[in-house]
Design a protein around this motif. Structure first.
Motif, short mmCIF file in Angstrom:
data_model
loop_
_atom_site.label_atom_id
_atom_site.label_comp_id
_atom_site.label_asym_id
_atom_site.label_seq_id
_atom_site.Cartn_x
_atom_site.Cartn_y
_atom_site.Cartn_z
N CYS A 195 7.61 9.36 8.84
CA CYS A 195 9.10 8.97 8.58
C CYS A 195 9.48 9.33 7.25
CB CYS A 195 9.12 7.23 8.74
SG CYS A 195 8.92 7.09 10.65
N ASP A 196 8.71 9.75 6.25
CA ASP A 196 9.23 9.75 4.78
C ASP A 196 8.43 10.87 4.21
OD1 ASP A 196 9.67 9.51 2.02
OD2 ASP A 196 9.03 7.22 2.08
N GLY A 197 9.38 12.06 3.99
CA GLY A 197 8.82 13.36 3.30
C GLY A 197 8.26 13.32 1.93
N ASP A 198 9.15 12.38 1.24
CA ASP A 198 8.57 12.42 -0.15
C ASP A 198 7.30 11.74 -0.30
OD1 ASP A 198 11.03 13.30 -1.21
OD2 ASP A 198 11.98 11.44 -1.46
N LEU A 199 6.99 10.88 0.61
CA LEU A 199 5.72 10.22 0.72
C LEU A 199 4.60 10.83 1.20
CD1 LEU A 199 4.03 7.14 0.57
CD2 LEU A 199 4.58 6.88 3.04
N ARG A 200 5.01 11.67 1.99
CA ARG A 200 4.19 12.80 2.68
C ARG A 200 3.63 13.63 1.66
NH1 ARG A 200 6.89 13.31 6.96
NH2 ARG A 200 8.05 15.32 6.32
N THR A 232 0.89 -1.21 -0.04
CA THR A 232 0.11 0.01 -0.03
C THR A 232 0.86 1.25 -0.18
OG1 THR A 232 -2.09 -0.96 1.06
CG2 THR A 232 -1.60 1.45 1.45
N VAL A 233 1.78 1.20 0.92
CA VAL A 233 2.62 2.36 1.02
C VAL A 233 3.40 2.70 -0.41
CG1 VAL A 233 4.83 3.41 2.08
CG2 VAL A 233 2.93 2.17 3.29
N GLU A 234 3.96 1.67 -1.05
CA GLU A 234 4.46 1.73 -2.29
C GLU A 234 3.48 2.42 -3.45
OE1 GLU A 234 6.08 -1.19 -5.94
OE2 GLU A 234 6.26 -1.87 -3.91
N ASN A 235 2.21 1.81 -3.47
CA ASN A 235 1.15 2.30 -4.51
C ASN A 235 1.11 3.70 -4.17
OD1 ASN A 235 1.22 -0.23 -5.79
ND2 ASN A 235 -0.39 -1.10 -4.34
N LEU A 236 0.91 4.16 -3.00
CA LEU A 236 0.70 5.51 -2.66
C LEU A 236 1.49 6.38 -2.87
CD1 LEU A 236 -1.32 5.09 0.96
CD2 LEU A 236 -2.25 5.80 -1.33
N GLY A 237 2.63 5.90 -2.81
CA GLY A 237 3.87 6.73 -3.25
C GLY A 237 4.15 6.82 -4.80
N SER A 261 -4.05 4.95 10.89
CA SER A 261 -3.35 4.83 11.98
C SER A 261 -1.79 4.23 11.26
CB SER A 261 -3.70 4.00 13.07
OG SER A 261 -2.58 3.93 14.05
N MET A 262 -1.92 3.37 10.50
CA MET A 262 -0.58 2.71 9.97
C MET A 262 -0.05 3.67 9.07
SD MET A 262 -1.90 -1.26 9.67
CE MET A 262 -0.56 -2.03 9.08
N LEU A 263 -0.87 4.19 8.16
CA LEU A 263 -0.28 5.18 7.34
C LEU A 263 0.38 6.38 7.79
CD1 LEU A 263 0.25 5.94 4.41
CD2 LEU A 263 -2.13 7.04 4.26
N LEU A 264 -0.25 6.88 8.99
CA LEU A 264 0.48 8.08 9.71
C LEU A 264 1.94 7.56 10.13
CD1 LEU A 264 -0.28 10.75 10.84
CD2 LEU A 264 -1.13 9.85 12.97
N ASP A 265 2.07 6.58 10.60
CA ASP A 265 3.34 6.39 11.05
C ASP A 265 4.55 6.39 10.05
OD1 ASP A 265 2.70 5.86 13.75
OD2 ASP A 265 2.42 3.84 13.44
N ALA A 266 3.93 5.88 8.81
CA ALA A 266 4.79 5.86 7.51
C ALA A 266 4.98 7.25 7.06
CB ALA A 266 4.15 4.72 6.52
N LEU A 267 3.89 8.06 7.00
CA LEU A 267 4.14 9.18 6.53
C LEU A 267 4.99 10.32 7.38
CD1 LEU A 267 0.44 10.28 5.75
CD2 LEU A 267 2.08 9.69 4.13
#
Length: 604
Positions: A317-322, A289-294, A309-315
């Protein structure tokens, strides 16, 4: 960048009857409603033929279909189906999950007037869930069944309920199934235009199975009118949908009304693009999911609370993804349960930091039987858990309970005509004024101002009494406890019927437990880790300081080591718990929860 949502202020008309019943409706008129979903497809194939409508992952990139390509393939598939003599009485069962071919077949059925029935893929892939598959097949009696991969679904397809049913597969393998590519060749003898012209708004073109959390799953007959009216209602509430084409990267399953009708049709009705996320907010699939959203920047973000909740933690940590995920949002939309307030605040902060403004953060309320959106928080609010106000064309009938809540009943063009082959269940579902009886409870956020919206208060059927005679509103209490225990708890079951105190049985979030180093070792079905139990105790004890009375205070808790079982009926394909089944199947654990002493029970 467009982080500032454009919204329509609430405008509610309220009528009160002498018996305390309240009628609510929108003060806005319902906008133009298409007659058929195929009208949307024709419109965008003409106005934006080269715009991507539907896409799925293919290797390192995406398999993309434009609106013109979609219309051409839908018409070819419709011709193939009609050439087989199929029609309203010969439904198509879809066994596998989201995919481009699945979407094309669903639209072809709608175009030709052939009901399509998408099932949860777990019914076919989990041996113990084959009873649900058999029930659906016997109820629907399809003429055709589709799966993306016949070999992968071979065990299910070998069941006798598929005798005489044509199986179609995108990857037929060695099964002897009809290749999906054969259907794409069409049938020159079929009059596709005549079939499309014969459709009416009342034509049933989709049957969605209910979750079956309280009884055997029922088939909700879904018409063109329901789906088309619902999209007009949504666009009335969210003007930005008509101002620029929406775009989403979405995993929500199409066998559920949220993903398959609300989100899918929202893209189709508004000339948008749907990129299918083949990940999920579960361990082992969330990285996808994180890969696809990116890869794709969406204009709206849909998810369930645990996914956010899971996505918030990933965001974090990753400025480009954000920047990719948040940088162009009109709306962030959660459903399925209330979003924990700390997660809500986290997204407010990140979107403000990323693009200087906060998008519309909101939720809605509805059911499979209501197509689904019936209430929507269409203007900004500062809190989670508000489901808003009635949408255009809908009348909500609020029948007062004795505790300030209301039982909700609804009427409008988005309401189902009935359950498939279940006239008695259909009759029970409507009151003597024709309102659909939802069984849900709500309260006004501000009693004297309906424009502030309503708050979901759970299912009335979940309520129970303690031995003291005190009523426990278990549905809302469950949401409160979930928020209190986030992110430790995946779900909870509130206990205490005919007992002295309220307890809670906790299904833990195993990914969090592993990440925090908690020991999942158990003693006959319950987790023993004293550090985890101490953290549970701390959370519930802090909550106890802000509540009063036995109707809302949690007195004891247990963490369950075994996840809810779909084969045993504890969990539906939509991820909902069957609370009665959990309590009956784990009756020994329930007794231990209320025993004088047990090392797996924490007392608060």
């Amino acid at each position: 960048m467009n982080c500032m949502s454009r919204y329509r202020p609430h405008h509610v008309l309220r009528e009160e009857r002498a018996d305390g019943t309240v009628l609510l409706r929108s003060g806005y008129d319902l906008g133009p409603v298409a007659e058929r979903t195929g009208d949307w497809l024709h419109r965008w194939a003409e106005e934006a033929p080269d715009r991507v409508f539907l896409a799925e992952r293919h290797g390192a990139g995406w398999r993309e279909l434009t609106y013109l390509e979609t219309l051409q393939q839908v018409r070819a598939l419709a011709a193939a189906l009609l050439g087989r003599g199929m029609g309203p009485e010969t439904p198509i069962m879809v066994l596998s999950g989201n995919g481009v071919d699945h979407g094309l077949l669903a639209l072809a059925g709608q175009y030709a007037g052939i009901p399509v029935v998408p099932l949860a893929e777990q019914y076919s892939l989990i041996h113990g869930a084959h009873g649900r598959l058999r029930h659906a097949m016997e109820l629907i009696g399809p003429a055709m069944a589709y799966t993306v991969d016949a070999d992968h679904y071979a065990e299910a397809l070998a069941l006798d309920v598929f005798d005489g049913v044509e199986v179609v597969a995108s990857r037929p393998g060695s099964s002897g199934a009809t290749p999906f590519s054969d259907l794409l060749k069409g049938d020159g003898s079929a009059d596709v235009d005549a079939a499309f012209a014969a459709l009416t708004p009342e034509s049933v073109v989709k049957i969605l199975m209910t979750s079956g959390s309280t009884s055997s799953p029922k088939g909700v007959m879904t018409t063109h009118r329901m789906m088309c009216a619902n999209q007009a209602m949504i666009a009335d509430s969210l003007p930005f949908l008509r101002q620029r084409p929406p775009r989403i990267v979405d995993w929500l399953p199409w066998n559920h009304v949220f993903g398959g009708s609300h989100n899918f049709n929202m893209m189709l009705a508004n000339g948008g693009s749907l990129y299918i996320d083949d990940g999920k907010p579960v361990k082992g699939l969330f990285d996808r999911t994180v890969e696809n959203l990116g890869m794709i920047s969406g204009t709206m973000l849909f998810n369930v609370p645990v996914g956010f909740s899971m996505l918030l933690d990933a965001l974090k940590c990753d400025g480009d993804l954000r920047r990719t995920v948040l940088g162009d949002l009109d709306m962030l939309f959660y459903a399925g349960a209330s979003l924990p307030q700390e997660v809500w605040a986290g997204y407010e902060q990140l979107t403000l930091e990323t693009c200087g403004a906060v998008p519309l953060m909101t939720s809605s309320w509805g059911l499979t039987e209501t197509a689904p959106a019936t209430m929507l928080q269409q203007e900004p609010t500062d809190r989670s858990g508000v489901v808003g106000v009635p949408m255009t064309g809908v009348t909500a009938k609020l029948v007062p309970e004795d505790d300030g809540r209301y039982e909700v009943r609804v009427k409008g063009p988005n309401i189902m005509p009935g359950y498939f082959r279940a006239p008695e269940k259909t009759a029970e579902a409507f009151d003597d004024e024709g309102y659909f009886i939802t069984g849900d409870a709500m309260s006004f956020l501000v009693p004297e101002d309906p424009n502030k919206g309503m708050k979901f208060e759970g299912r009335i059927s979940e309520d129970f009494k303690l031995t003291s005679g005190t009523w426990v509103r278990a549905g809302q209490l469950r949401l409160d406890v979930l928020a209190c225990l986030a992110p430790l708890a995946q779900d909870v079951v509130i206990t205490g019927a005919d007992r002295d105190e309220i307890g809670v049985m906790i299904f833990p979030n195993m990914a969090v437990l592993e990440g925090e180093g908690f020991d999942p070792a158990d003693r006959d079905g319950a987790v023993t880790d004293p550090r985890l139990l101490s953290e549970i105790h701390r959370c519930l004890a802090e909550r106890a300081l802000s509540v009063s009375g036995s109707s809302s205070r949690i007195a004891r808790a247990m963490v369950l080591s075994e996840p809810p079982s779909m084969p045993e009926g504890e969990m539906t394909a939509k991820g909902n718990l069957n609370f009665r089944k959990v309590l009956s199947r784990r009756a020994d654990l329930l007794e231990r929860l209320y025993a004088p002493e047990d090392p797996c029970v924490t007392r608060i």
